[in-house]
Design a protein around this motif. Structure first.
Motif, short mmCIF file in Angstrom:
data_model
loop_
_atom_site.label_atom_id
_atom_site.label_comp_id
_atom_site.label_asym_id
_atom_site.label_seq_id
_atom_site.Cartn_x
_atom_site.Cartn_y
_atom_site.Cartn_z
N ILE A 1 0.84 -1.19 0.00
CA ILE A 1 0.00 0.00 0.00
C ILE A 1 0.88 1.25 0.00
O ILE A 1 1.99 1.23 0.52
N LYS A 2 0.41 2.30 -0.60
CA LYS A 2 1.24 3.51 -0.84
C LYS A 2 1.31 4.44 0.36
O LYS A 2 2.34 5.07 0.58
N THR A 3 0.20 4.56 1.11
CA THR A 3 0.19 5.50 2.23
C THR A 3 -0.55 4.90 3.43
O THR A 3 -1.43 4.05 3.27
N VAL A 4 -0.20 5.39 4.61
CA VAL A 4 -0.91 5.09 5.84
C VAL A 4 -1.11 6.42 6.55
O VAL A 4 -0.14 7.14 6.82
N LYS A 5 -2.37 6.75 6.79
CA LYS A 5 -2.73 8.00 7.47
C LYS A 5 -2.04 9.21 6.82
O LYS A 5 -1.48 10.07 7.49
N GLY A 6 -2.02 9.21 5.49
CA GLY A 6 -1.46 10.32 4.74
C GLY A 6 0.05 10.32 4.61
O GLY A 6 0.62 11.22 3.99
N ARG A 7 0.73 9.35 5.17
CA ARG A 7 2.19 9.28 5.09
C ARG A 7 2.60 8.24 4.04
O ARG A 7 2.12 7.11 4.05
N SER A 8 3.51 8.63 3.18
CA SER A 8 3.98 7.73 2.12
C SER A 8 4.88 6.65 2.69
O SER A 8 5.67 6.90 3.62
N LEU A 9 4.76 5.46 2.11
CA LEU A 9 5.57 4.32 2.53
C LEU A 9 6.57 3.95 1.44
O LEU A 9 6.32 4.16 0.26
N GLN A 10 7.68 3.39 1.87
CA GLN A 10 8.67 2.83 0.95
C GLN A 10 8.92 1.38 1.34
O GLN A 10 8.72 0.99 2.49
N TYR A 11 9.39 0.59 0.37
CA TYR A 11 9.53 -0.85 0.56
C TYR A 11 10.86 -1.35 -0.01
O TYR A 11 11.42 -0.77 -0.92
N ASP A 12 11.27 -2.47 0.54
CA ASP A 12 12.38 -3.23 0.00
C ASP A 12 12.19 -4.67 0.45
O ASP A 12 11.46 -4.94 1.41
N SER A 13 12.83 -5.59 -0.23
CA SER A 13 12.77 -7.00 0.19
C SER A 13 14.04 -7.68 -0.25
O SER A 13 14.79 -7.19 -1.10
N MET A 14 14.28 -8.82 0.35
CA MET A 14 15.46 -9.62 0.00
C MET A 14 15.22 -11.06 0.43
O MET A 14 14.44 -11.34 1.32
N ASN A 15 15.91 -11.95 -0.24
CA ASN A 15 15.94 -13.36 0.15
C ASN A 15 17.29 -13.64 0.79
O ASN A 15 18.31 -13.11 0.35
N LEU A 16 17.27 -14.49 1.81
CA LEU A 16 18.54 -14.91 2.40
C LEU A 16 18.93 -16.23 1.77
O LEU A 16 18.14 -17.17 1.72
N ASP A 17 20.14 -16.29 1.26
CA ASP A 17 20.64 -17.50 0.62
C ASP A 17 21.73 -18.11 1.46
O ASP A 17 22.52 -17.47 2.05
#
Length: 160
Positions: free
Chosen positions: A144-160
């Protein structure tokens, strides 16, 4: 740590979802222990970015994970205007048998706080487990892009 290990051994489902905004690279030690118990266990972690980068988690994992073949994915969410904070507060560990739609969950403090301060680990009912899993899906998959008007950012990774 013994409580978490014993809890997992009693449940022993093949998917573990961890929601802990303060999950740190050194918290991967308990993940290694669970992987040693069940090499089929899939682990999904949702945390805030905080001050750690992907390499911090990868480096710690390489140090401790010899022989581990489990699928482990870390997802991060944080406020765009305050990278050391994010939309989550509570911490949940949810073990799931996704084929049969069965969940067992506990609520606890951050892993690195266990045993350092007064705290508790509480069994969560199925409704709480489903709400927590829905929260995971909102951030890890729907992003989701925002929560209570605040913008969110994302990242992810796999552990190998």
């Amino acid at each position: 740590m013994a409580y978490i290990t014993n809890w997992y051994q009693s449940v022993h489902y093949n998917t573990l979802t961890i929601i802990d905004p303060y999950f740190k690279p050194k918290d991967l030690d308990i993940i290694k222990t669970l992987c040693d118990i069940n090499n089929e266990l899939e682990i999904r972690i949702l945390a805030h970015r905080k001050e750690y980068c992907n390499e911090d988690y990868s480096s710690q994992w390489r140090t401790i994970s010899s022989g581990v073949t489990n699928h482990i994915k870390l997802n991060f969410v944080w406020y765009a205007d305050k990278p050391d904070d994010g939309p989550m507060h509570d911490r949940y560990w949810i073990c799931s048998d996704e084929d049969n739609n069965i969940h067992e969950a506990i609520m606890l403090c951050s892993v690195d706080s266990l045993g350092k301060k007064e705290s508790s680990i509480t069994k969560a009912d199925d409704n709480i487990a489903l709400v927590a899993l829905n929260s995971y899906m909102r951030y890890a998959y729907a992003q989701i892009k925002t929560v209570k008007g605040r913008s969110l950012q994302y990242d992810s990774m796999n552990l190998d």
